[in-house]
Design a protein around this motif. Structure first.
Motif, mmCIF file in Angstrom:
data_model
loop_
_atom_site.group_PDB
_atom_site.id
_atom_site.type_symbol
_atom_site.label_atom_id
_atom_site.label_comp_id
_atom_site.label_asym_id
_atom_site.label_seq_id
_atom_site.Cartn_x
_atom_site.Cartn_y
_atom_site.Cartn_z
ATOM 1 N N ASN A 103 0.807 -1.227 0.000
ATOM 2 C CA ASN A 103 0.000 0.000 0.000
ATOM 3 C C ASN A 103 0.836 1.271 0.000
ATOM 4 N N LEU A 104 2.165 1.139 0.096
ATOM 5 C CA LEU A 104 3.023 2.326 0.100
ATOM 6 C C LEU A 104 3.139 2.904 -1.308
ATOM 7 N N PRO A 105 2.888 4.197 -1.482
ATOM 8 C CA PRO A 105 3.116 4.817 -2.788
ATOM 9 C C PRO A 105 4.599 4.808 -3.134
ATOM 10 N N ARG A 136 11.607 3.097 1.489
ATOM 11 C CA ARG A 136 11.480 3.881 0.262
ATOM 12 C C ARG A 136 12.608 4.887 0.051
ATOM 13 N N GLY A 137 13.491 5.053 1.033
ATOM 14 C CA GLY A 137 14.530 6.071 0.906
ATOM 15 C C GLY A 137 13.984 7.469 1.085
ATOM 16 N N ILE A 222 -2.712 16.763 -1.884
ATOM 17 C CA ILE A 222 -1.742 15.798 -1.364
ATOM 18 C C ILE A 222 -2.506 14.677 -0.665
ATOM 19 N N PRO A 223 -2.255 13.429 -1.049
ATOM 20 C CA PRO A 223 -2.991 12.314 -0.440
ATOM 21 C C PRO A 223 -2.553 12.054 1.004
ATOM 22 N N GLN A 283 -2.241 1.364 5.327
ATOM 23 C CA GLN A 283 -3.556 1.304 4.705
ATOM 24 C C GLN A 283 -3.520 1.932 3.306
ATOM 25 N N PRO A 284 -4.509 1.652 2.466
ATOM 26 C CA PRO A 284 -4.551 2.293 1.149
ATOM 27 C C PRO A 284 -4.597 3.818 1.264
#
Length: 323
Positions: A103-105, A136-137, A222-223, A283-284
């Motif tokens: 779920n990580l962008p 993710r850095g 921004i999500p 989470q999504p």
């Protein structure tokens, strides 16, 4: 490079030593003539010794406060601190884990909204920031209450400006907006101080969410990435908050628990938390619905509705995970 010695490992497993770890690492990379010295560090480790160490340091500084080392975010030092101090604490003490990483962008900016608890130093945030940066850095910055930047107690505990230099963002509207404009991955506690200060009796019960992150998400497109932390309620167990005492001491909360006797004898334990295995469930991504109302009252109502809808979704997941 800062290398863990036998003394550092001792400090990691002896609660009064955590404050020594933070300050020793700072002094490895910064000239800090106002900081603690070795004799004072050793006094931290004995009952009541911190008070003598504090008095000695105050006299050594000519009966004044420590001078500020500057208060600008330093990404390089944040990385060093993360790799050399936070990493062993996350891996060997809190044993923190990320779940549902699918779920990580791939990239930011993001507002990472997490349930915040524990009535102690914000270790649930620090662990999550470390895990996200490793996965993710990302350069991750937590939003923190103003008291974590300027309270007199923290000026003596830690180097002045320490929280800002490590990437802390003051919980003020202008800094909030500036951080987002810089494409920051911002860690945010929607409950504000109501989360960590709610006490043991209300563990895993989300409090009312603030509205600011919904408004900023909407205005900046921004999500929001909701994250559920399980285990943070056990960082300081059996606590309740004396609000009047907290206000008198100008603290965000004043925890009372069976551990407080130890804290009185060893004030350097203030940055410590009990060992608890922390699990983070990603989470999504949540994208706010456009806020179309023009009047302030209607805009607030629409923001409130979205904030509490997200709160209810997160509460349902927490309830399931805590069974």
């Amino acid at each position: 490079m800062y290398q863990f010695t036998w003394f550092d490992w001792f400090c990691l497993w002896y609660p009064p030593g955590w404050l020594i770890l933070f300050n020793r690492h700072w002094q490895r990379y910064h000239s800090d003539p106002d900081g603690w010295n070795w004799l004072e560090y050793l006094l931290f480790l004995i009952p009541g010794g911190f008070y003598l160490a504090l008095f000695m340091r105050w006299l050594r500084l000519g009966c004044r406060l420590p001078r500020s080392q500057g208060e600008q975010f330093d990404p390089n030092y944040q990385q060093l601190f993360k790799d050399e101090i936070i990493a062993p604490i996350v891996k060997y003490y809190f044993r923190a884990e990320l779940h549902q990483v699918e779920n990580l962008p791939a990239s930011g900016p993001l507002i990472v909204a997490m349930n915040h608890a524990g009535m102690c130093f914000p270790w649930d945030f620090l662990n999550l920031g470390y895990l996200l940066s490793e996965q993710r850095g990302w350069l991750v910055q937590p939003l923190a209450d103003v008291s974590l930047f300027e309270h007199p107690w923290l000026i003596w505990w830690l180097p002045p400006g320490w929280a800002k230099i490590l990437g802390g963002v003051r919980a003020e509207w202008d800094e909030f907006k500036e951080a987002i404009s810089n494409q920051t991955i911002l860690l945010y506690a929607p409950e504000g101080l109501r989360g960590p200060s709610k006490g043991w009796a209300k563990r895993y019960q989300l409090q009312t969410f603030n509205l600011s992150f919904i408004r900023l998400s909407d205005r900046s497109s921004i999500p929001i990435l909701p994250v559920i932390c399980m285990g943070n309620e056990y960082l300081h167990t059996w606590t309740f908050n004396i609000k009047k005492l907290a206000r008198r001491l100008q603290l965000p909360f004043s925890p009372i628990s069976p551990l407080m006797f130890a804290f009185v004898l060893f004030p350097s334990m203030g940055v410590w938390a009990a060992r608890s295995k922390l699990h983070y469930y990603i989470q999504p991504v949540y994208q706010t619905a456009p806020i179309t109302e023009n009047s302030p009252k209607q805009e607030r109502s629409q923001s409130y509705k979205q904030a509490q809808e997200l709160r209810d979704k997160m509460q349902d997941i927490i309830t399931q995970l805590s069974r």
